[in-house]
Design a protein around this motif. Structure first.
Motif, PDB file in Angstrom:
ATOM      1  N   SER A   1       4.563 -23.135  41.608  1.00 53.80           N
ATOM      2  CA  SER A   1       5.352 -22.157  40.862  1.00 53.80           C
ATOM      3  C   SER A   1       6.061 -22.820  39.676  1.00 53.80           C
ATOM      4  N   LEU A   2       5.982 -22.164  38.516  1.00 51.83           N
ATOM      5  CA  LEU A   2       6.695 -22.614  37.311  1.00 51.83           C
ATOM      6  C   LEU A   2       7.890 -21.698  37.043  1.00 51.83           C
ATOM      7  N   HIS A   3       8.466 -21.216  38.119  1.00 53.74           N
ATOM      8  CA  HIS A   3       9.533 -20.214  38.035  1.00 53.74           C
ATOM      9  C   HIS A   3      10.677 -20.657  37.137  1.00 53.74           C
ATOM     10  N   TYR A   4      11.090 -21.906  37.241  1.00 60.31           N
ATOM     11  CA  TYR A   4      12.204 -22.379  36.422  1.00 60.31           C
ATOM     12  C   TYR A   4      11.869 -22.379  34.932  1.00 60.31           C
ATOM     13  N   HIS A   5      10.593 -22.283  34.615  1.00 63.10           N
ATOM     14  CA  HIS A   5      10.150 -22.386  33.216  1.00 63.10           C
ATOM     15  C   HIS A   5       9.557 -21.085  32.691  1.00 63.10           C
ATOM     16  N   ASP A   6       9.778 -19.970  33.399  1.00 63.71           N
ATOM     17  CA  ASP A   6       9.219 -18.685  32.966  1.00 63.71           C
ATOM     18  C   ASP A   6       9.589 -18.346  31.532  1.00 63.71           C
ATOM     19  N   PHE A   7      10.827 -18.619  31.144  1.00 59.68           N
ATOM     20  CA  PHE A   7      11.267 -18.363  29.769  1.00 59.68           C
ATOM     21  C   PHE A   7      10.964 -19.547  28.860  1.00 59.68           C
ATOM     22  N   GLY A   8      11.293 -20.747  29.304  1.00 58.23           N
ATOM     23  CA  GLY A   8      11.181 -21.918  28.439  1.00 58.23           C
ATOM     24  C   GLY A   8       9.776 -22.182  27.942  1.00 58.23           C
ATOM     25  N   LEU A   9       8.770 -21.934  28.772  1.00 57.10           N
ATOM     26  CA  LEU A   9       7.384 -22.145  28.349  1.00 57.10           C
ATOM     27  C   LEU A   9       7.011 -21.270  27.159  1.00 57.10           C
ATOM     28  N   PHE A  10       7.693 -20.135  27.028  1.00 55.56           N
ATOM     29  CA  PHE A  10       7.334 -19.143  26.011  1.00 55.56           C
ATOM     30  C   PHE A  10       8.539 -18.784  25.137  1.00 55.56           C
ATOM     31  N   TYR A  11       9.419 -19.751  24.957  1.00 54.27           N
ATOM     32  CA  TYR A  11      10.680 -19.501  24.257  1.00 54.27           C
ATOM     33  C   TYR A  11      10.452 -18.900  22.874  1.00 54.27           C
ATOM     34  N   ALA A  12       9.663 -19.563  22.048  1.00 52.26           N
ATOM     35  CA  ALA A  12       9.448 -19.078  20.680  1.00 52.26           C
ATOM     36  C   ALA A  12       8.621 -17.797  20.663  1.00 52.26           C
ATOM     37  N   ASP A  13       7.768 -17.601  21.656  1.00 55.88           N
ATOM     38  CA  ASP A  13       6.960 -16.386  21.733  1.00 55.88           C
ATOM     39  C   ASP A  13       7.839 -15.179  22.058  1.00 55.88           C
ATOM     40  N   VAL A  14       8.757 -15.358  23.017  1.00 55.22           N
ATOM     41  CA  VAL A  14       9.705 -14.291  23.336  1.00 55.22           C
ATOM     42  C   VAL A  14      10.588 -13.993  22.139  1.00 55.22           C
ATOM     43  N   ARG A  15      11.024 -15.045  21.479  1.00 55.35           N
ATOM     44  CA  ARG A  15      11.912 -14.898  20.316  1.00 55.35           C
ATOM     45  C   ARG A  15      11.245 -14.055  19.223  1.00 55.35           C
ATOM     46  N   ALA A  16       9.996 -14.396  18.916  1.00 53.43           N
ATOM     47  CA  ALA A  16       9.262 -13.666  17.873  1.00 53.43           C
ATOM     48  C   ALA A  16       8.986 -12.229  18.303  1.00 53.43           C
ATOM     49  N   ASN A  17       8.669 -12.031  19.576  1.00 56.50           N
ATOM     50  CA  ASN A  17       8.350 -10.691  20.036  1.00 56.50           C
ATOM     51  C   ASN A  17       9.579  -9.792  20.038  1.00 56.50           C
ATOM     52  N   ALA A  18      10.738 -10.344  20.402  1.00 56.20           N
ATOM     53  CA  ALA A  18      11.963  -9.540  20.382  1.00 56.20           C
ATOM     54  C   ALA A  18      12.290  -9.085  18.962  1.00 56.20           C
ATOM     55  N   VAL A  19      12.056  -9.963  17.982  1.00 57.54           N
ATOM     56  CA  VAL A  19      12.256  -9.587  16.579  1.00 57.54           C
ATOM     57  C   VAL A  19      11.262  -8.498  16.183  1.00 57.54           C
ATOM     58  N   LEU A  20      10.000  -8.676  16.557  1.00 58.70           N
ATOM     59  CA  LEU A  20       8.948  -7.706  16.213  1.00 58.70           C
ATOM     60  C   LEU A  20       9.269  -6.329  16.789  1.00 58.70           C
ATOM     61  N   ARG A  21       9.642  -6.270  18.042  1.00 55.55           N
ATOM     62  CA  ARG A  21       9.932  -4.974  18.657  1.00 55.55           C
ATOM     63  C   ARG A  21      11.176  -4.338  18.041  1.00 55.55           C
ATOM     64  N   THR A  22      12.170  -5.156  17.723  1.00 56.21           N
ATOM     65  CA  THR A  22      13.369  -4.628  17.078  1.00 56.21           C
ATOM     66  C   THR A  22      13.026  -4.031  15.721  1.00 56.21           C
ATOM     67  N   GLN A  23      12.231  -4.746  14.935  1.00 57.11           N
ATOM     68  CA  GLN A  23      11.821  -4.243  13.627  1.00 57.11           C
ATOM     69  C   GLN A  23      11.016  -2.943  13.772  1.00 57.11           C
ATOM     70  N   ALA A  24      10.161  -2.887  14.780  1.00 62.23           N
ATOM     71  CA  ALA A  24       9.356  -1.680  14.988  1.00 62.23           C
ATOM     72  C   ALA A  24      10.236  -0.505  15.369  1.00 62.23           C
ATOM     73  N   TRP A  25      11.239  -0.755  16.211  1.00 60.31           N
ATOM     74  CA  TRP A  25      12.159   0.323  16.611  1.00 60.31           C
ATOM     75  C   TRP A  25      12.903   0.847  15.382  1.00 60.31           C
ATOM     76  N   LEU A  26      13.410  -0.062  14.568  1.00 66.03           N
ATOM     77  CA  LEU A  26      14.182   0.341  13.376  1.00 66.03           C
ATOM     78  C   LEU A  26      13.283   1.070  12.371  1.00 66.03           C
ATOM     79  N   LYS A  27      12.075   0.582  12.155  1.00 65.43           N
ATOM     80  CA  LYS A  27      11.156   1.195  11.193  1.00 65.43           C
ATOM     81  C   LYS A  27      10.813   2.628  11.602  1.00 65.43           C
ATOM     82  N   ALA A  28      10.626   2.824  12.912  1.00 62.55           N
ATOM     83  CA  ALA A  28      10.241   4.162  13.393  1.00 62.55           C
ATOM     84  C   ALA A  28      11.337   5.189  13.195  1.00 62.55           C
TER      85      ALA A  28
END
Length: 345
Positions: A316-343
């Motif tokens: 199990s990589l449970h302790y690293h669920d976020f850290g392994l994908f830190y920049a990916d989560v960061r970019a996706n949260a920005v993308l979804r926020t921009q999409a919500w605002l644009k809509a």
């Protein structure tokens, strides 16, 4: 639904829940009971080298619930004023997980009477219910500070359980759903079949820019016995609904955030946090350091050895669920926020 980490716990609590006086309830009017929020971002202001900058004027907010950081076999719930546990929470979770959202959002992260590592009897559920009561009260305070802005819900392990329950009880089918950018309920085991059953209107996030939806993943090494892990993960759904259909644990690959692309090689990885989650500053992000694929409800990840990550027993990589994908989560949260605002322009 229960956090994957809690399923790993085998310790027995010697005092029955009913015989133990719970710690005092947090007063969320006080800044002391927020790791980040009304008085400032706290440890969530961290921006590791290699990450995009934090937003100067974030257009949205995130309500983030940290995972289990209270390790004891003598108490069912943490005293939310416990300085040592709170310091560890800030270093291991608020700085290394909640900070992933500071490129899009103001971070609100309550301290709460989290359930400890628990035995498998009715005390566990009662301890989790006590913790969830704090989360709902903190969420009400958050909503007043939020003032109608769009928001993200995010949490890991026990925190993922709490935000999933919050979606089910406070968001699903209510006007608040219109302001929900997305829910990141990470490191737990919501089954695919719960959408349409317990979570009736909030859908699974099928696409990276979709809003008003939920994602989840549980990272494991390729050496993990997936058949055995899936059997354990699916049992709660089978016990509750007595149905095979929908029992598979939800997995959305954070390298793609696209359910039509369940597999991605390391070239898609924007940046992972190396080393164990602990005290001290976050080490620089390492790009292209993890490949991942969804299989049997789990995110099978292949991290570069240079990340120096330690797996839990069974892979199990449970302790690293976020850290392994830190920049990916960061970019996706920005993308979804921009999409919500644009809509809504």
């Amino acid at each position: 639904m229960i956090g994957h980490l809690l399923l790993l716990a085998a310790a027995s609590v010697p005092v029955a829940f009913a015989e133990q006086t719970p710690p005092p309830a947090p007063d969320y009017a006080l800044a002391a009971f927020w790791a980040a929020g009304p008085a400032g971002p706290g440890a969530s202001a961290a921006v590791p080298e290699g990450a995009t900058p934090a937003a100067r004027r974030p257009p949205a907010d995130v309500f983030f619930i940290h995972p289990t950081t209270f390790r004891t076999t003598t108490q069912w719930n943490q005293d939310a004023g416990d300085a040592a546990t709170n310091a560890w929470t800030d270093a291991s979770s608020i700085a290394r997980q909640a900070s992933a959202f500071n490129a899009c959002c103001r971070v609100f992260a309550p301290r709460y009477r989290q359930a400890s590592f628990l035995s498998k009897d009715d005390g566990r559920d009662r301890a989790l219910d006590l913790a969830y009561g704090d989360i709902e009260r903190a969420f009400d305070v958050f909503l007043r500070a939020n003032r109608g802005r769009p928001f993200i819900l995010a949490g890991h392990s026990q925190g993922g359980l709490m935000v999933a329950r919050l979606v089910e009880r406070r968001i699903d089918g209510t006007p608040l759903a219109k302001r929900l950018i997305a829910t990141y309920a990470v490191g737990m085991n919501v089954a695919e079949g719960e959408f349409g059953r317990t979570i009736k209107k909030v859908p699974i996030c099928d696409r990276p820019a979709q809003t008003g939806c939920m994602v989840q993943w549980n990272a494991v090494l390729p050496s993990t016995d997936l058949a055995a892990a899936a059997k354990r993960s699916e049992q709660a759904y089978l016990d509750r609904f007595h149905a095979e259909a929908g029992k598979t644990t939800l997995c959305v690959n954070p390298l793609t955030f696209d359910r039509a692309q369940p597999s991605a090689d390391a070239e898609r990885s924007r940046g992972a946090v190396p080393g164990d989650p602990g005290a001290g500053p976050i080490r620089p992000l390492v790009p292209h350091a993890v490949a991942a694929r969804c299989e049997q409800g789990f995110l099978v990840a292949t991290p570069n050895p240079a990340l120096e990550l330690k797996a839990l027993p069974g892979g199990s990589l449970h302790y690293h669920d976020f850290g392994l994908f830190y920049a990916d989560v960061r970019a996706n949260a920005v993308l979804r926020t921009q999409a919500w605002l644009k809509a809504r322009r």
